[in-house]
Motif scaffolding. Structure first.
Motif, PDB file in Angstrom:
ATOM      1  N   TYR A  21      51.139  44.276  49.750  1.00 52.92           N
ATOM      2  CA  TYR A  21      52.295  45.167  49.659  1.00 52.92           C
ATOM      3  C   TYR A  21      52.052  46.326  48.694  1.00 52.92           C
ATOM      4  O   TYR A  21      52.100  47.482  49.083  1.00 52.92           O
ATOM      5  CB  TYR A  21      53.557  44.398  49.245  1.00 52.92           C
ATOM      6  CG  TYR A  21      54.765  45.305  49.180  1.00 52.92           C
ATOM      7  CD1 TYR A  21      55.415  45.705  50.342  1.00 52.92           C
ATOM      8  CD2 TYR A  21      55.229  45.791  47.952  1.00 52.92           C
ATOM      9  CE1 TYR A  21      56.490  46.569  50.303  1.00 52.92           C
ATOM     10  CE2 TYR A  21      56.317  46.655  47.900  1.00 52.92           C
ATOM     11  CZ  TYR A  21      56.943  47.040  49.072  1.00 52.92           C
ATOM     12  OH  TYR A  21      58.002  47.909  49.023  1.00 52.92           O
TER      13      TYR A  21
ATOM     14  N   LEU B 237      51.421  34.633  53.224  1.00 52.16           N
ATOM     15  CA  LEU B 237      52.628  34.662  54.038  1.00 52.16           C
ATOM     16  C   LEU B 237      52.989  33.235  54.408  1.00 52.16           C
ATOM     17  O   LEU B 237      52.107  32.428  54.676  1.00 52.16           O
ATOM     18  CB  LEU B 237      52.374  35.444  55.320  1.00 52.16           C
ATOM     19  CG  LEU B 237      52.464  36.961  55.258  1.00 52.16           C
ATOM     20  CD1 LEU B 237      52.098  37.528  56.624  1.00 52.16           C
ATOM     21  CD2 LEU B 237      53.870  37.419  54.873  1.00 52.16           C
TER      22      LEU B 237
ATOM     23  N   THR C  24      51.823  31.064  58.178  1.00 48.72           N
ATOM     24  CA  THR C  24      50.627  31.567  58.855  1.00 48.72           C
ATOM     25  C   THR C  24      49.416  30.920  58.191  1.00 48.72           C
ATOM     26  O   THR C  24      49.476  30.484  57.053  1.00 48.72           O
ATOM     27  CB  THR C  24      50.477  33.091  58.709  1.00 48.72           C
ATOM     28  OG1 THR C  24      50.320  33.398  57.326  1.00 48.72           O
ATOM     29  CG2 THR C  24      51.665  33.833  59.271  1.00 48.72           C
TER      30      THR C  24
ATOM     31  N   ARG D 279      55.525  39.690  48.470  1.00 48.70           N
ATOM     32  CA  ARG D 279      55.518  39.061  49.793  1.00 48.70           C
ATOM     33  C   ARG D 279      56.859  39.285  50.492  1.00 48.70           C
ATOM     34  O   ARG D 279      56.904  39.665  51.662  1.00 48.70           O
ATOM     35  CB  ARG D 279      55.251  37.556  49.671  1.00 48.70           C
ATOM     36  CG  ARG D 279      55.416  36.845  51.018  1.00 48.70           C
ATOM     37  CD  ARG D 279      55.016  35.407  50.980  1.00 48.70           C
ATOM     38  NE  ARG D 279      55.915  34.625  50.135  1.00 48.70           N
ATOM     39  CZ  ARG D 279      55.671  33.381  49.760  1.00 48.70           C
ATOM     40  NH1 ARG D 279      54.563  32.790  50.148  1.00 48.70           N
ATOM     41  NH2 ARG D 279      56.517  32.733  48.994  1.00 48.70           N
ATOM     42  N   GLU D 280      57.963  39.079  49.753  1.00 48.76           N
ATOM     43  CA  GLU D 280      59.281  39.247  50.376  1.00 48.76           C
ATOM     44  C   GLU D 280      59.504  40.697  50.805  1.00 48.76           C
ATOM     45  O   GLU D 280      60.025  40.972  51.865  1.00 48.76           O
ATOM     46  CB  GLU D 280      60.414  38.803  49.433  1.00 48.76           C
ATOM     47  CG  GLU D 280      60.386  37.317  49.064  1.00 48.76           C
ATOM     48  CD  GLU D 280      60.031  36.400  50.233  1.00 48.76           C
ATOM     49  OE1 GLU D 280      60.681  36.502  51.289  1.00 48.76           O
ATOM     50  OE2 GLU D 280      59.082  35.593  50.100  1.00 48.76           O
TER      51      GLU D 280
ATOM     52  N   TRP E 155      57.233  42.856  51.614  1.00 45.36           N
ATOM     53  CA  TRP E 155      56.413  43.147  52.799  1.00 45.36           C
ATOM     54  C   TRP E 155      57.124  42.646  54.057  1.00 45.36           C
ATOM     55  O   TRP E 155      57.246  43.365  55.045  1.00 45.36           O
ATOM     56  CB  TRP E 155      55.033  42.494  52.671  1.00 45.36           C
ATOM     57  CG  TRP E 155      54.107  42.951  53.766  1.00 45.36           C
ATOM     58  CD1 TRP E 155      53.279  44.045  53.734  1.00 45.36           C
ATOM     59  CD2 TRP E 155      53.957  42.372  55.072  1.00 45.36           C
ATOM     60  NE1 TRP E 155      52.611  44.170  54.943  1.00 45.36           N
ATOM     61  CE2 TRP E 155      53.015  43.153  55.776  1.00 45.36           C
ATOM     62  CE3 TRP E 155      54.525  41.277  55.716  1.00 45.36           C
ATOM     63  CZ2 TRP E 155      52.623  42.885  57.094  1.00 45.36           C
ATOM     64  CZ3 TRP E 155      54.142  41.006  57.030  1.00 45.36           C
ATOM     65  CH2 TRP E 155      53.196  41.800  57.703  1.00 45.36           C
ATOM     66  N   VAL E 156      57.619  41.403  54.005  1.00 46.46           N
ATOM     67  CA  VAL E 156      58.290  40.816  55.167  1.00 46.46           C
ATOM     68  C   VAL E 156      59.523  41.654  55.550  1.00 46.46           C
ATOM     69  O   VAL E 156      59.719  41.995  56.710  1.00 46.46           O
ATOM     70  CB  VAL E 156      58.694  39.350  54.878  1.00 46.46           C
ATOM     71  CG1 VAL E 156      59.615  38.801  55.965  1.00 46.46           C
ATOM     72  CG2 VAL E 156      57.445  38.475  54.736  1.00 46.46           C
ATOM     73  N   ASN E 157      60.319  42.018  54.541  1.00 45.50           N
ATOM     74  CA  ASN E 157      61.574  42.724  54.832  1.00 45.50           C
ATOM     75  C   ASN E 157      61.376  44.179  55.224  1.00 45.50           C
ATOM     76  O   ASN E 157      62.107  44.713  56.040  1.00 45.50           O
ATOM     77  CB  ASN E 157      62.505  42.667  53.614  1.00 45.50           C
ATOM     78  CG  ASN E 157      62.940  41.248  53.319  1.00 45.50           C
ATOM     79  OD1 ASN E 157      63.028  40.420  54.232  1.00 45.50           O
ATOM     80  ND2 ASN E 157      63.174  40.952  52.050  1.00 45.50           N
TER      81      ASN E 157
ATOM     82  N   ASP F 173      57.707  44.290  58.172  1.00 44.91           N
ATOM     83  CA  ASP F 173      57.756  43.539  59.428  1.00 44.91           C
ATOM     84  C   ASP F 173      59.103  42.869  59.639  1.00 44.91           C
ATOM     85  O   ASP F 173      59.177  41.663  59.893  1.00 44.91           O
ATOM     86  CB  ASP F 173      56.623  42.481  59.444  1.00 44.91           C
ATOM     87  CG  ASP F 173      56.436  41.899  60.840  1.00 44.91           C
ATOM     88  OD1 ASP F 173      56.780  42.591  61.821  1.00 44.91           O
ATOM     89  OD2 ASP F 173      55.959  40.754  60.945  1.00 44.91           O
TER      90      ASP F 173
ATOM     91  N   GLY G 266      59.415  40.813  62.722  1.00 39.72           N
ATOM     92  CA  GLY G 266      58.529  39.649  62.861  1.00 39.72           C
ATOM     93  C   GLY G 266      57.484  39.809  63.958  1.00 39.72           C
ATOM     94  O   GLY G 266      56.783  38.864  64.297  1.00 39.72           O
TER      95      GLY G 266
ATOM     96  N   VAL H 186      53.316  40.032  62.325  1.00 40.36           N
ATOM     97  CA  VAL H 186      52.567  38.897  61.774  1.00 40.36           C
ATOM     98  C   VAL H 186      51.752  38.145  62.839  1.00 40.36           C
ATOM     99  O   VAL H 186      50.553  37.917  62.647  1.00 40.36           O
ATOM    100  CB  VAL H 186      53.499  37.943  60.988  1.00 40.36           C
ATOM    101  CG1 VAL H 186      52.794  36.632  60.682  1.00 40.36           C
ATOM    102  CG2 VAL H 186      53.920  38.606  59.699  1.00 40.36           C
TER     103      VAL H 186
END
Ligand SMILES: [Zn+2]
Ligand SMILES: [Zn+2]
Length: 355
Positions: A48, A62, A65, A78-79, A81-83, A86, A89, A92
């Motif tokens: 990130y 992540l 995975t 990490r959070e 990056w996810v929010n 991606d 979703g 990933v």
């Protein structure tokens, strides 16, 4: 504060629409359209914020995975990056598939002589003139259509060895392209397009595919391998976007528009950890006496004036660390890496004095 319009010397550039004081932030590009951490560094650079701690591997992965090729410096990164990177979703699973295929290919390669193939597309007598490159890509597309790529490409002898022969840098290119293709897919089907995520903004950048291949002809074969790999690994729903045109669009734009992700603080010893494309920042042209400084903070690129700028003056950055070099060396580097002859004020004066 500035507008993008054609320059007198060709292409577009950014011009001040008012007087700008020194130290003014004129642009902030919040996140790259697409980016990749080079394979050698991927465990050591936060996926990130791109933090790099002198080779120490980050531990946070992540959730859910096995690989995905991403490591993070903190739970927070990490959070985020996810929010932010991606939220749908969709990305990933694609990254995960790429990494699984890489791992499988590397294992196969160790246990056999696979990976060597003798029927290159680009033969020794290949002529790079006229539409030969176009015809070659048509030939590749023809081959892929008749070889049903989605049905386990690693069992298909024509495709298998090309996939196994991929080098690290080609996997990196594949990741960079895969991110862009997922963006294009989402843009097409969900219309979710923050301004820095539009494919058209990206595709509007100049392509340097021809310059690149003329300089390094072996890259053509490499580009074809990357395309075949993506055609083979990208899930079915993305296949309509995995076209030779789109893959070439990314490769052609990456070559001269990418910003290196450099180890911070930036010194002449800094490692280049990855590559990123910020379409909104690509309109800043180069000058060897720049009035704008680019700095990276996490994933963001900031552009700040380094001196007072007059109304109508062009805002320019320096493309690389070359400002201490002699004029001739700068000219050679810019020609080789960015495909233009620098005509900035400083070059004009220094070259005239040297002659
Ligand atoms: Zn981080
Ligand atoms: Zn110059």
């Amino acid at each position: 504060m500035f507008e993008i319009r054609p320059t007198a010397y060709g292409g577009r550039g950014c011009f001040a629409t008012c007087e700008i004081a020194r130290g003014t932030r004129v642009h902030c590009a919040p996140t790259p359209f697409t980016a990749v951490i080079f394979r050698d560094f991927r465990k050591e650079v936060c996926g990130y914020c791109f933090a790099y701690d002198l080779g120490r591997a980050w531990k946070i992965r992540l959730r859910g995975t096995e690989i995905a090729g991403l490591w993070f410096c903190s739970e927070g990164c990490r959070e985020r990056w996810v929010n932010e990177e991606d939220p749908s979703g969709e990305l990933v699973p694609v990254l995960e598939l790429i990494e699984q295929t890489v791992a499988l290919a590397r294992r196969k390669l160790q246990s056999s002589k696979a990976g060597e193939y003798d029927e290159d597309f680009v033969t020794e007598d290949f002529s790079f003139e006229d539409d030969a490159i176009e015809k070659l890509w048509e030939q590749v597309d023809g081959l892929l259509t008749s070889n049903s790529v989605t049905a386990n490409p690693l069992r298909n002898p024509i495709l298998k060895n090309r996939i196994l022969a991929l080098e690290d840098i080609e996997y990196d290119s594949a990741r960079l392209i895969a991110v862009a293709i997922v963006r294009l897919f989402l843009e097409t089907y969900t219309g979710s397009t923050p301004p820095w995520f539009t494919w058209s903004g990206f595709a509007g950048l100049e392509s340097h595919e021809k310059d690149l291949i003329n300089r390094l002809p072996a890259l053509l074969e490499s580009h074809i391998r990357v395309y075949i790999f993506l055609k083979a690994v990208m899930p079915k729903k993305f296949q309509a976007f995995v076209t030779s045109g789109n893959v070439r669009a990314v490769l052609g734009r990456e070559s001269a528009n990418a910003f290196g992700i450099w180890q911070l603080p930036l010194t002449t010893e800094s490692e280049c950890l990855g590559s990123s494309i910020f379409p909104s920042a690509s309109y800043f042209n180069h000058s060897c006496d720049p009035n704008v400084m680019k700095t990276r903070t996490g994933r963001q690129m900031h552009f700040t004036t380094s001196r007072f700028v007059k109304k109508g003056e062009e805002l320019c950055i320096s493309y690389g660390m070359m400002l201490t070099m002699a004029a001739k060396a700068r000219q050679d580097l810019l020609q080789e890496q960015w495909y233009f002859k620098c005509g900035c004020g400083r070059c004009t004066i220094e070259l005239a004095t040297a002659a």
